[in-house]
Write an enzyme that holds these catalytic residues in place. Structure first.
Site, PDB file in Angstrom:
ATOM      1  N   LYS A 483       0.668  -1.193  -0.035  1.00 31.48           N
ATOM      2  CA  LYS A 483      -0.001  -0.018   0.308  1.00 31.48           C
ATOM      3  C   LYS A 483       0.900   1.311   0.035  1.00 31.48           C
ATOM      4  O   LYS A 483       2.197   1.283   0.418  1.00 31.48           O
ATOM      5  CB  LYS A 483      -0.874  -0.112   1.115  1.00 31.48           C
ATOM      6  CG  LYS A 483      -0.232   0.282   2.409  1.00 31.48           C
ATOM      7  CD  LYS A 483      -1.133   0.009   3.696  1.00 31.48           C
ATOM      8  CE  LYS A 483      -0.589  -0.114   4.987  1.00 31.48           C
ATOM      9  NZ  LYS A 483      -1.182   0.105   6.228  1.00 31.48           N
ATOM     10  N   TYR A 709      17.010  31.310   4.235  1.00 25.42           N
ATOM     11  CA  TYR A 709      16.034  32.156   4.559  1.00 25.42           C
ATOM     12  C   TYR A 709      16.020  32.095   6.144  1.00 25.42           C
ATOM     13  O   TYR A 709      16.601  31.191   6.932  1.00 25.42           O
ATOM     14  CB  TYR A 709      14.677  31.454   4.385  1.00 25.42           C
ATOM     15  CG  TYR A 709      14.018  31.289   2.878  1.00 25.42           C
ATOM     16  CD1 TYR A 709      13.975  32.769   2.193  1.00 25.42           C
ATOM     17  CD2 TYR A 709      14.242  30.287   2.039  1.00 25.42           C
ATOM     18  CE1 TYR A 709      13.536  32.752   0.887  1.00 25.42           C
ATOM     19  CE2 TYR A 709      13.789  30.325   0.766  1.00 25.42           C
ATOM     20  CZ  TYR A 709      13.362  31.315   0.242  1.00 25.42           C
ATOM     21  OH  TYR A 709      13.128  31.481  -1.260  1.00 25.42           O
TER      22      TYR A 709
END
EC number: 5.1.1.1
Length: 814
Positions: A483, A709
């Site tokens: 899955k 940043y």
């Protein structure tokens, strides 16, 4: 290799049944890899899987000679050699075979690692001097070594074989097979040490290979030196290393992508230019120097050969290609043996067309006409859809090959041709020598070209599956959890390899995942853990098997089956034993059984539940309560139904911690992918994934300058900063920035500095010798998946499934 079965029966002490005059030229041990069965014998080895179960598959593929300890089905037109132990029989056969060539010089290489590299480098140095037979890839086990030895022919004058062991007592058997002229010990590092009490016992066991060797070459580790000198005082001993060695490294000087090695060769100072810079390669080249010196080669010869050593790839890379193609990249080796291995891998791919792009073969001393006749015979034995040949030699001998689409003199011509012609729904093997730069063909055909890649080691994944399988009873089935794109590793590639290796069942979370697998040719039974009611039509169309967890869901699904006039459709009944997500309550078992008893539309394939805390030892009481609730429900349902569906509850942790609850099947998930919350078991699992990228840029910061940043990193001294093309959009969370996490370059840790950006991150490489374009390991062995989970304050499952789909996946086999 040609043996009459009558003669072979005498060699391996076998009972012969059938035609005594049949001849054996080939050996098969995997029924899936049988392509050209003529004159081939199938050996039924007994390991995690019993090879006798696959005799019938081999028979259906026209094999008519079988070697095994028993015969499940006797066919009147087949010949059988019955032995006590097929592995021992193979070893006897190999011992007889090698003794038939007394003039053959053999080099036996053992050690914890470096065996394959040394073997391939010796071949690169000596292929134009000797007619060499060598172990294919890393065939060095109790089966791999004799299979390699049985490839010896009269034309060979040098054999180079890897020899591996995993337990005490095995090397005696390996030595009887090979008894090498020259014995080489690369190192003993504690790898594969599970069955040895300490390093000393490993050394003693490994050097048993050298009982009949004339020369022993070994590293100057104090323990190794002492044991070898005590055990073999009368043999010629050659040591290599950094101190007190016959081949002694004095100094290394980095010069761009090369290393200048200052070496004392039996007391004589020498300098060698070596095209690698890492410590492991330097250790391996010292060993190589020792072997070449023992073989009598002078300085000029050795320097020329070492200067041109090439990177050794021990893997076949598989990537997704354009037009629904699969690309196998094997542009690392150029020899007959590796071509045969690559062709078998090509035919493991679930594609309707198989295409080969093949360059000239460079590493062979065979006469040109003989070589290309041999190559063409091999290639023609596989039912290829198309063949594209590249190079002057293959062009010259193109008439020998079947199904030629086109023959070219250069790779540029191949690329032009492929740019103008679309190949669809095919598996393409790109195979050739480095000088042809066939990797450019791979780059043309692959879907993604991002420098950041997630490598998935299919060999390690299968070893993990086999480890868990070894803990189960032979009849216990494995339901593999694929899955969420196989926990982030790939949409169908994992399912495809599991299907090829005969896994019993697959399980997905939602119907869409099952639809994709079916569209890619996956035909295994697929269980859907959360089948959405809106998808019932397609669930049935794609023959998926839904989990049924409520009366409402059961009624709606049965109604859909009535509409389609289908009966006995497979379903799986979920019992809620404590997870409290989905499932019937145990007290509803009687009512559920009454509804199912006379229901002709469905057939219950399994009854199951889900452990909530099987990895938490403190919660053992709750886990056992869950198992008892499931068994209670199962007994009621099975009695009412009148038949026995499969019963399962154990997940990866449950397999390890609660063997009494393996029942009829287990569901293997995260353990298959290399992780489990059990320290002892974790050491036995192999790392499956490596997330890596490259250095885009290196620049220096002066004291006071900042990075990224928010200006979170401020240089306190002159700092060398590398920028990497990977960020939080690729799955690396911002939380690991600002020194919390690290990456590795050339085995050395580089801290992550500043805030992680969407598409980039920065690292401190001040103390690491590196350059732009160098490979950077983001996650794998070091740092590990577990470390990332700790940095993220989560679990490894979430780390894996968070790796973005824009990161290119590359699948490879060792």
């Amino acid at each position: 290799m040609i043996y009459c079965v009558t003669h072979l029966a005498l060699i391996i002490d076998a009972q012969l049944i059938g035609d005594p005059d049949r001849k054996i030229q080939h050996i098969f041990y995997d029924s899936r890899n049988i392509v050209s069965p003529a004159d081939g014998a199938f050996i039924a080895f007994i390991g995690i899987r019993d090879g006798h179960k696959y005799m019938e598959d081999a028979y259906k593929k026209s094999v008519r000679i079988f070697i095994g300890s028993h015969i499940p089905v006797i066919h009147s037109d087949a010949t059988y050699l019955i032995v006590d132990d097929p592995v021992s029989a193979l070893q006897k056969w190999a011992c007889y075979h090698i003794n038939s060539y007394p003039s053959l010089t053999t080099i036996g290489i053992t050690g914890s690692n470096g065996k394959t590299i040394l073997k391939e480098w010796l071949n690169q140095c000596l292929w134009d001097v000797f007619s060499i037979i060598k172990s294919p890839k890393s065939f060095n086990s109790q089966m791999g070594l004799p299979l390699s030895v049985l490839q010896i022919e009269s034309k060979h004058d040098l054999g180079i074989f890897e020899v591996g062991i995993s337990k005490p007592g095995e090397m005696d058997k390996q030595e009887r097979v090979l008894h090498p002229t020259i014995g080489v010990l690369t190192n003993v590092l504690g790898a594969h040490s599970e069955y040895f009490k300490d390093k000393e016992e490993q050394i003693v066991e490994k050097i048993k290979l050298f009982k009949n060797s004339q020369v022993i070459i070994y590293p100057t580790d104090p323990n190794i030196s002492k044991i070898i000198q005590l055990e073999y005082p009368n043999k010629k001993l050659i040591s290599f290393g950094k101190e007190n060695s016959d081949i002694q490294l004095l100094e290394t000087t980095l010069n761009g992508n090369t290393t200048v090695l200052s070496v004392s060769v039996f007391g004589e100072p020498r300098e060698f230019i070596f095209p690698f810079t890492d410590d492991a390669s330097i250790q391996n080249v010292l060993c190589l120097l020792a072997v070449l010196s023992e073989l009598g080669y002078n300085y000029d010869f050795i320097q020329e050969k070492i200067l041109h050593l090439q990177f050794v790839s021990m893997r076949l890379e598989l990537v997704s290609g354009i037009n629904n193609c699969t690309i196998i990249n094997d542009t690392f080796n150029s020899d007959y043996q590796s071509l045969e291995i690559a062709l078998h891998f090509l035919f493991q791919q679930n594609k309707p067309k198989k295409v080969l792009v093949l360059s000239d073969i460079l590493q062979s001393r065979l006469a040109e006409a003989e070589l290309y006749k041999k190559i063409a015979d091999l290639v023609n034995s596989f039912p290829l859809h198309h063949i594209l040949l590249v190079g002057e030699k293959t062009y010259k001998y193109r008439h020998l090959f079947n199904n030629i689409l086109k023959s070219f003199l250069s790779t540029v011509e191949v690329i032009r041709f492929l740019e103008s012609r679309s190949i669809k729904d095919a598996a393409l093997l790109i195979k050739g020598a480095r000088k042809f730069e066939l990797e450019k063909v791979t780059q043309l055909l692959e879907v993604q070209s991002h420098d950041t890649i997630l490598e998935v080691n299919l060999h390690s994944l299968l070893m993990n599956v086999n480890y868990f399988k070894s803990l189960l009873k032979p009849e216990t089935k494995i339901i593999a959890m694929v899955k969420a794109s196989s926990y982030g590793l790939g949409n169908f590639e994992i399912a495809e390899v599991l299907q090829f290796y005969h896994i019993d069942y697959l399980a997905v979370a939602y119907p869409d995942e099952g639809f994709k697998l079916r569209d890619k040719g996956i035909h295994l039974p697929i269980m859907v853990m959360n089948p959405e009611i809106s998808s019932y039509d397609r669930v049935i169309e794609y023959e998926l098997e839904p989990e049924i967890y409520s009366f409402r869901e059961l009624n709606l699904f049965v109604h859909k089956l009535k509409e389609k006039k289908l009966t006995k459709y497979p379903i799986h009944i979920k019992i809620d034993t404590g997870m409290h997500r989905l499932g019937f309550q145990p007290e509803e078992a009687q009512k559920l059984g009454d509804l199912l008893k006379n229901n002709v539309y469905v057939k219950v394939k399994s009854i199951f539940s889900h452990f909530a805390v099987s990895d938490v030892s403190e919660q053992e009481e709750f886990t056992r309560l869950q198992a008892s609730k499931l068994k209670y429900s199962f007994d009621i349902l099975a009695k009412i139904l009148g038949y026995q569906p499969l019963l399962h509850i154990a997940n990866s942790a449950g397999i390890i911690n609660y063997p009494e609850y393996h029942f009829d099947a287990v569901r293997l998930g995260i353990g298959m992918y290399g992780y489990i919350d059990n320290e002892k078991t974790l050491k036995k699992l192999k790392n499956v994934i490596t997330l890596k990228t490259v250095i885009s840029n290196i620049h220096d910061l002066e004291p006071g300058e900042t990075v990224g940043y928010g200006r979170q990193f401020v240089a306190k001294k002159t700092t060398s900063v590398a920028t990497l093309p990977i960020g939080y959009a690729d799955g690396i969370r911002r939380i690991v920035g600002n020194g919390k996490g690290y990456v590795t370059i050339h085995g050395k840790k580089a801290p992550i500095i500043g805030n992680i950006c969407m598409d980039m991150m920065m690292i401190d490489v001040t103390n690491i010798a590196c350059k732009e374009g160098d490979t950077v390991i983001i996650m794998g062995e070091n740092p590990s998946l577990i470390e990332y989970a700790e940095w993220y304050q989560t679990i490894p499952y979430e780390v894996l499934t968070s790796i973005s789909s824009r990161v290119k996946r590359i699948y490879y086999r060792e």
